[in-house]
Design an enzyme around this catalytic site. Structure first.
Site, mmCIF file in Angstrom:
data_model
loop_
_atom_site.group_PDB
_atom_site.id
_atom_site.type_symbol
_atom_site.label_atom_id
_atom_site.label_comp_id
_atom_site.label_asym_id
_atom_site.label_seq_id
_atom_site.Cartn_x
_atom_site.Cartn_y
_atom_site.Cartn_z
ATOM 1 C CE LYS A 158 32.962 32.521 26.336
ATOM 2 N NZ LYS A 158 33.597 32.123 27.707
HETATM 3 C C1 PPE Z 1 37.082 30.418 31.000
HETATM 4 C C2 PPE Z 1 35.991 30.880 31.532
HETATM 5 N N1 PPE Z 1 36.341 32.471 32.705
HETATM 6 C C3 PPE Z 1 35.568 33.116 33.192
HETATM 7 C C4 PPE Z 1 34.247 33.265 32.303
HETATM 8 C C5 PPE Z 1 32.912 34.336 32.859
HETATM 9 O O1 PPE Z 1 32.871 35.239 31.536
HETATM 10 P P1 PPE Z 1 31.753 35.816 31.469
HETATM 11 O O2 PPE Z 1 30.376 35.464 31.320
HETATM 12 O O3 PPE Z 1 32.368 37.023 31.320
HETATM 13 O O4 PPE Z 1 31.305 37.070 33.294
HETATM 14 C C6 PPE Z 1 33.601 31.713 31.209
HETATM 15 C C7 PPE Z 1 32.355 31.878 30.941
HETATM 16 N N2 PPE Z 1 32.042 30.919 30.830
HETATM 17 C C8 PPE Z 1 31.062 30.270 29.777
HETATM 18 C C9 PPE Z 1 30.752 29.312 29.485
HETATM 19 C C10 PPE Z 1 29.642 28.426 29.357
HETATM 20 C C11 PPE Z 1 30.148 26.604 29.127
HETATM 21 O O5 PPE Z 1 29.594 26.354 29.944
HETATM 22 O O6 PPE Z 1 29.929 26.682 27.639
HETATM 23 C C12 PPE Z 1 29.529 31.603 30.432
HETATM 24 O O7 PPE Z 1 29.802 31.657 31.413
HETATM 25 O O8 PPE Z 1 28.973 31.005 29.745
HETATM 26 C C13 PPE Z 1 34.819 31.240 31.578
HETATM 27 O O9 PPE Z 1 34.975 30.184 30.023
#
Ligand code: PPE
Length: 304
Positions: A158
């Site tokens: 990330k």
């Molecule tokens: C590219 C991406 N793919 C999948 C996910 C889902 O991962 P998880 O949160 O572990 O289920 C997230 C989280 N995206 C973050 C974006 C927040 C922001 O815009 O800043 C989040 O959900 O916290 C991504 O950034």
């Protein structure tokens, strides 16, 4: 955004307005920094962080992938997040944003001598894609941007730099009158949303792409575990855009997005054009989990 009193920076809680960096902070220029998005929910037993260990582990994995040496251990970072929530007061659900970044001191691409800094902020954040979206579903556009390719970036980190791709896809979708972008991988299969993972439902089966071209989503993993416990068949396989168009239901999952139904993709109405029954069932069960109402999942909660 409502400010909290303090932000945790390199081991100290400092006033929100003093949490500043130098303009020559390395990550600001070159994008090598790693972060997390974690939610804490107001349960009947007080504020509880959801899957704190999994998020903090992923933060350190992201740092390892991009060759940033964290100055804090997993436990130290977990305790810092707990302390931050204990020492601030929040009326509603909280979003926690840990960031490990390269600070001020060197410029140029070779980053190994840059100082490593850690900041953790938290703020009250409502539904990521809107309350109406949570209830009635959102309109989505397949992006003209392919998701970052595994040939040139590392999507299991990330990493700050990975989000230019997301940001441009989101901008394009919203400027085109949609509410979120869905990105294909560089072979043309569905990868993920700009900030979420993606599911469809077809003939009662729940289908989600493998994480070859996406972040290993903690919410996706929770929803899969939940769905299987509820007796659904879950398939982890590649999906094409035209399969999305003819799906019975579709939804996004993410820490911020939670479980957000998708009612339309590229002007194709998905199912009945609203939150589908399976999506509604999983969404309700997911909220029971994060609010501590499902005892089988309570081990994922860290009460503050
Ligand atoms: C590219 C991406 N793919 C999948 C996910 C889902 O991962 P998880 O949160 O572990 O289920 C997230 C989280 N995206 C973050 C974006 C927040 C922001 O815009 O800043 C989040 O959900 O916290 C991504 O950034």
């Amino acid at each position: 955004m409502k400010k909290a009193d303090t932000i945790w920076m390199n081991g100290k809680l400092i006033p929100w307005d003093e949490a500043n960096v130098h303009v020559l902070t390395h990550t600001l220029h070159y994008g090598n920094g790693v972060f997390e998005g974690t939610r804490a929910y107001k349960t009947d037993k007080g504020l509880a962080i959801f899957r704190l260990r999994d998020h903090t582990k992923r933060l350190l994995n992201s740092a390892k992938i991009t060759m940033i040496k964290s100055p804090y251990t997993l436990e130290e970072l977990e305790n810092a997040q707990i302390e931050l929530l204990q020492k601030n007061s929040f009326e509603s659900n909280v979003y926690i944003r840990p960031l490990i970044y390269l600070g001020y001191g060197i410029m140029g691409l070779y980053h190994v001598k840059a100082p490593v800094e850690v900041a953790i902020a938290a703020w009250e954040w409502g539904s990521y894609l809107g309350d109406d979206g949570l209830e009635n579903g959102i309109r989505v556009k397949i992006s003209s941007f392919a998701r970052n390719s595994v040939k040139s970036t590392m999507g299991k980190a990330k990493a700050v730099a990975n989000y230019l791709n997301s940001q441009m896809a989101k901008f394009e979708a919203l400027e085109s009158g949609y509410e979120e972008a869905l990105l294909l991988d560089d072979e043309g299969f569905i990868a993920e949303g700009s900030g979420e993972c993606f599911f469809i439902v077809r003939d009662g089966k729940i289908i989600t792409p493998p994480n070859d071209n996406s972040l290993e989503s903690i919410t996706q993993a929770t929803v899969i575990e939940l769905a299987q416990k509820l007796g659904y068949t879950v398939e982890h396989r590649r999906i094409t855009r035209d399969e999305v168009y003819i799906a019975d239901e579709a939804f996004f999952t993410g820490t911020a997005a939670e479980v957000t139904p998708v009612r339309e993709v590229d002007a194709r109405i998905i199912g009945e054009g609203k939150r589908g029954p399976v999506t509604e069932h999983l969404q309700k069960e997911y909220f029971d989990v994060v609010y501590g109402r499902n005892k089988d999942f309570e081990h994922y909660l860290t009460y503050i």
